[in-house]
Write an enzyme that holds these catalytic residues in place. Structure first.
Site, PDB file in Angstrom:
ATOM      1  N   GLU A  40       0.878  -1.114  -0.110  1.00 49.04           N
ATOM      2  CA  GLU A  40      -0.085   0.077  -0.079  1.00 49.04           C
ATOM      3  C   GLU A  40       0.892   1.235   0.091  1.00 49.04           C
ATOM      4  OE1 GLU A  40      -3.475   2.015   2.681  1.00 49.04           O
ATOM      5  OE2 GLU A  40      -2.828   0.053   3.280  1.00 49.04           O
ATOM      6  N   ARG A 265       4.876 -13.039   9.916  1.00 49.50           N
ATOM      7  CA  ARG A 265       5.288 -11.428   9.837  1.00 49.50           C
ATOM      8  C   ARG A 265       6.694 -11.262  10.423  1.00 49.50           C
ATOM      9  NH1 ARG A 265       1.712  -7.656   8.701  1.00 49.50           N
ATOM     10  NH2 ARG A 265       2.571  -5.756   9.060  1.00 49.50           N
ATOM     11  N   LYS A 275       3.897   0.925   9.625  1.00 48.03           N
ATOM     12  CA  LYS A 275       4.243   1.970   8.896  1.00 48.03           C
ATOM     13  C   LYS A 275       3.782   3.304   9.477  1.00 48.03           C
ATOM     14  CE  LYS A 275       2.881   0.213   4.969  1.00 48.03           C
ATOM     15  NZ  LYS A 275       2.521   0.001   3.664  1.00 48.03           N
TER      16      LYS A 275
HETATM   17  P1  ATP Z   1       2.308  -2.047   7.852  1.00 45.67           P
HETATM   18  O1  ATP Z   1       1.626  -2.565   8.997  1.00 45.67           O
HETATM   19  O2  ATP Z   1       3.755  -1.792   8.262  1.00 45.67           O
HETATM   20  O3  ATP Z   1       1.870  -0.641   7.610  1.00 45.67           O
HETATM   21  P2  ATP Z   1       1.315  -3.659   5.970  1.00 45.67           P
HETATM   22  O4  ATP Z   1       1.098  -4.885   6.032  1.00 45.67           O
HETATM   23  O5  ATP Z   1      -0.041  -2.712   6.136  1.00 45.67           O
HETATM   24  O6  ATP Z   1       2.372  -3.188   6.783  1.00 45.67           O
HETATM   25  P3  ATP Z   1       1.442  -3.401   3.168  1.00 45.67           P
HETATM   26  O7  ATP Z   1       2.068  -2.252   2.302  1.00 45.67           O
HETATM   27  O8  ATP Z   1       0.210  -3.667   2.982  1.00 45.67           O
HETATM   28  O9  ATP Z   1       1.769  -3.200   4.616  1.00 45.67           O
HETATM   29  O10 ATP Z   1       2.393  -4.778   2.842  1.00 45.67           O
HETATM   30  C1  ATP Z   1       2.649  -5.251   1.703  1.00 45.67           C
HETATM   31  C2  ATP Z   1       3.109  -6.632   2.021  1.00 45.67           C
HETATM   32  O11 ATP Z   1       3.966  -6.878   2.609  1.00 45.67           O
HETATM   33  C3  ATP Z   1       1.897  -7.353   2.483  1.00 45.67           C
HETATM   34  O12 ATP Z   1       1.632  -8.629   1.669  1.00 45.67           O
HETATM   35  C4  ATP Z   1       2.195  -7.576   3.874  1.00 45.67           C
HETATM   36  O13 ATP Z   1       1.721  -9.044   4.364  1.00 45.67           O
HETATM   37  C5  ATP Z   1       3.761  -7.708   3.839  1.00 45.67           C
HETATM   38  N1  ATP Z   1       4.373  -7.515   5.123  1.00 45.67           N
HETATM   39  C6  ATP Z   1       4.059  -6.138   5.713  1.00 45.67           C
HETATM   40  N2  ATP Z   1       4.900  -6.197   6.947  1.00 45.67           N
HETATM   41  C7  ATP Z   1       5.475  -7.276   7.011  1.00 45.67           C
HETATM   42  C8  ATP Z   1       6.339  -7.908   7.888  1.00 45.67           C
HETATM   43  N3  ATP Z   1       6.474  -7.317   9.299  1.00 45.67           N
HETATM   44  N4  ATP Z   1       6.809  -9.143   7.783  1.00 45.67           N
HETATM   45  C9  ATP Z   1       6.519  -9.649   6.509  1.00 45.67           C
HETATM   46  N5  ATP Z   1       5.544  -9.014   5.700  1.00 45.67           N
HETATM   47  C10 ATP Z   1       5.226  -7.901   5.790  1.00 45.67           C
HETATM   48 MG    MG Z   2      -1.635  -3.058   4.544  1.00 49.89          MG
END
Ligand code: ATP
Ligand code: MG
Length: 560
Positions: A40, A265, A275
């Protein structure tokens, strides 16, 4: 030295599923494995994303398949082109390539809308006029089903309302489109979840074309299906959403039926990974930016001196599992140390300089020593290092009144080597009026050129690093420690801002570097002998005014 070769990803449980799926008779028999990485664009990528990138792109590589890059921008708030550009830069830097498969989820808004209409027509979705609060109040509990008085409204009525939602007739929150699944489901995600909501908000790509936006759980399987994704790999928090993913996938007429597989994760101690929190650190000025070298962002790690190879190696070694766990920051550091040990030139730099005068070396004379750039890699060549009567050494390599077992310089103390140059013995020091040592005095043995005395006598003192004061370059050096003292600043119930380490940054000015470093440019990394690995700061370093960051110390604090 060449970078670590990109190795094929080790087999993990995801690959076992894929093997079944592509075997004869499997659901994807004859298909090319096709994954996607769907960030995102509301922030910069962090080391957790690096793991997901490794899993998504690495799995595609392992199966000679494809991995798409998709901006998951269905949410109209917060997205920004700055983030879109940075995300692409970071993924390329990590060494992955989406080729021509770069997509935006928002490009599918019309298709998503049409699939929603299809669901309504099939009697599988309805417009519900409960407000968010009413919906929450009517969601029931484990023994009591949810309720909605709108569930059985005629299909034609829902179609009409949904069209008018799109046309902007209703205010935010007035109604939602809900999937008609199972109000009594033990999985609350299946209790007729909202799949569209009204939001009169501009979208960074579609502008004002839409005032209704799809919910993630509805949009994501459609995005995957449209792109022909076979395996949609995501993190564990989506496990309970998989029945909904499957339901959407199976009830729309798209021919592709992707499979979602969840993995753990990544969490790292002494850091935060969301983020939202990282953004807060940036916006409220706790760090200098998204690329502050203390940040767990990819750009922060890059600026800190992390290499793509070290991050890939880290991702490979932590493995891919189904249970969440926290990895030690020290392990990430040990992966960097292992890479830099192979690739970084060994140079001399003095961080806390004090002048050392070789009293029996003639004023005005100088010579140079040929020093190997890497003790274990002759291919990395040699360089010339100048030497004269006036040097700088590290302040703590001298003690006027040595403690027991002190093996460095003290007046009349043991002989020491100046690395690669000569054997010296300290003969005294000069002080200012306050009694602070301002200059160390030593005599050298002219018959020890290169560092070994001609008569073969044993040198008991340490080999200390030095730089020639006549040619030294002044530099700023930044030392970093954990951004958070607390090992788990991300833990529930903690205010992460109260866990910040007030000593996470130490700036040293007036450090002295050997002349070869005057024009070093990012992303160059060096081992400053006896001190650690340092890289040229990619933002603040200027020709003639170098700035270095300590990437990692020499000593490994990680206990295997
Ligand atoms: P955040 O909570 O940091 O905003 P998010 O999951 O909302 O993270 P996205 O941009 O939606 O962020 O993530 C893109 C991809 O990265 C998704 O498939 C998500 O599952 C993966 N991802 C995000 N954080 C992690 C993590 N700590 N470990 C492994 N994969 C991750
Ligand atoms: Mg997300």
């Amino acid at each position: 030295m060449a970078e670590f070769e990109k190795t094929t990803m080790a087999q993990n449980f995801i690959h076992n599923f894929i093997d079944e799926d592509i075997a004869p008779g499997g659901q994807f028999a004859g298909r090319t494995v096709h994954t996607r990485f769907p960030p995102e664009p509301n922030g910069y990528l962090h080391i957790g994303h690096a793991k997901a990138i490794y899993v998504d792109f690495g799995t595609a590589d392992k199966y000679h398949g494809m991995c798409n890059l998709r901006m998951d921008d269905t949410n109209p708030t917060k997205e920004d082109v700055e983030f879109v550009d940075a995300i692409q830069e970071d993924i390329k830097w990590l060494g992955y390539d989406w080729e021509d498969r770069f997509y935006y989820a928002s490009d599918y808004f019309e298709q998503m809308y049409q699939y929603a209409v299809e669901l309504i027509e099939k009697g599988l979705a309805y417009v519900c006029q409960l407000s968010a609060e009413e919906m929450a109040a009517n969601r029931g509990d484990i023994n009591v089903p949810a309720t909605s008085p709108y569930r059985d409204r005629p299909i034609a009525e829902s179609l009409d309302l949904f069209r008018r939602m799109r046309e902007g007739e209703f205010p935010d929150g007035a109604m939602t489109l809900r999937a008609k699944i199972d109000l009594a489901s033990g999985n609350f995600n299946m209790r007729d979840p909202a799949i569209y909501r009204i939001k009169h908000q501009r979208h960074h790509r579609t502008g004002d074309a839409w005032c209704i936006y799809p919910m993630y759980d509805f949009a994501h399987p459609i995005e995957d299906a449209i792109e022909g994704i076979t395996h949609s790999l995501c993190t564990l928090e989506f496990e309970a959403h998989r029945p909904l993913y499957d339901w959407v996938r199976d009830n729309i007429s798209c021919p592709y039926k992707p499979r979602q597989i969840e993995f753990a994760r990544l969490g790292i101690d002494h850091t935060v990974m969301s983020k939202r929190k990282l953004r807060q650190l940036v916006e409220e000025g706790y760090v200098s930016g998204w690329d502050d070298p203390r940040m767990p962002t990819i750009c922060g790690l890059r600026r800190r001196g992390y290499t793509p190879a070290s991050i890939r190696s880290f991702s490979e070694q932590i493995g891919v599992a189904k249970a969440d766990s926290t990895v030690e920051y020290a392990f990430l550091e040990s992966c960097l140390r292992a890479d830099l040990d192979r690739t970084a030139e060994r140079v001399m730099a003095v961080l806390h300089p004090i002048p050392l005068t070789i009293v029996n070396y003639p004023e005005g004379q100088s010579e140079s020593f040929t020093i190997e750039n890497h003790p274990k890699d002759p291919e990395m060549g040699t360089r010339e290092v100048s030497f004269s009567r006036h040097l700088f050494i590290e302040a703590d390599d001298f003690m006027e009144e040595p403690v027991k077992k002190y093996k460095r310089l003290s007046p009349g103390g043991m002989e020491c080597r100046l690395k690669g140059a000569y054997v010296i013995r300290c003969v005294g020091c000069n002080k200012d009026e306050n009694g602070n040592v301002t200059e160390i005095l030593a005599e050298y043995d002219p018959d020890s050129r290169g560092g070994d005395p001609a008569d073969g006598r044993k040198i008991k003192g340490a080999a200390i690093h030095w730089v020639d004061a006549e040619t030294a370059v002044d530099a700023e050096v930044r030392l970093y420690d954990n951004l958070f003292d607390d090992a788990a600043p991300d833990a529930a119930g903690k205010n992460f801002l109260e866990c910040l380490n007030p000593h996470s940054l130490e700036v040293l000015k007036g450090c002295k570097l050997e002349a070869s470093l005057a024009d070093a440019k990012a992303p160059a990394s060096f081992q400053f002998m006896r001190l650690g690995y340092f890289c040229v700061d990619n933002r603040d370093s200027k020709p003639g005014a170098p700035v270095f960051n300590r990437s990692v110390s020499l000593k490994d604090s990680f206990k295997k």
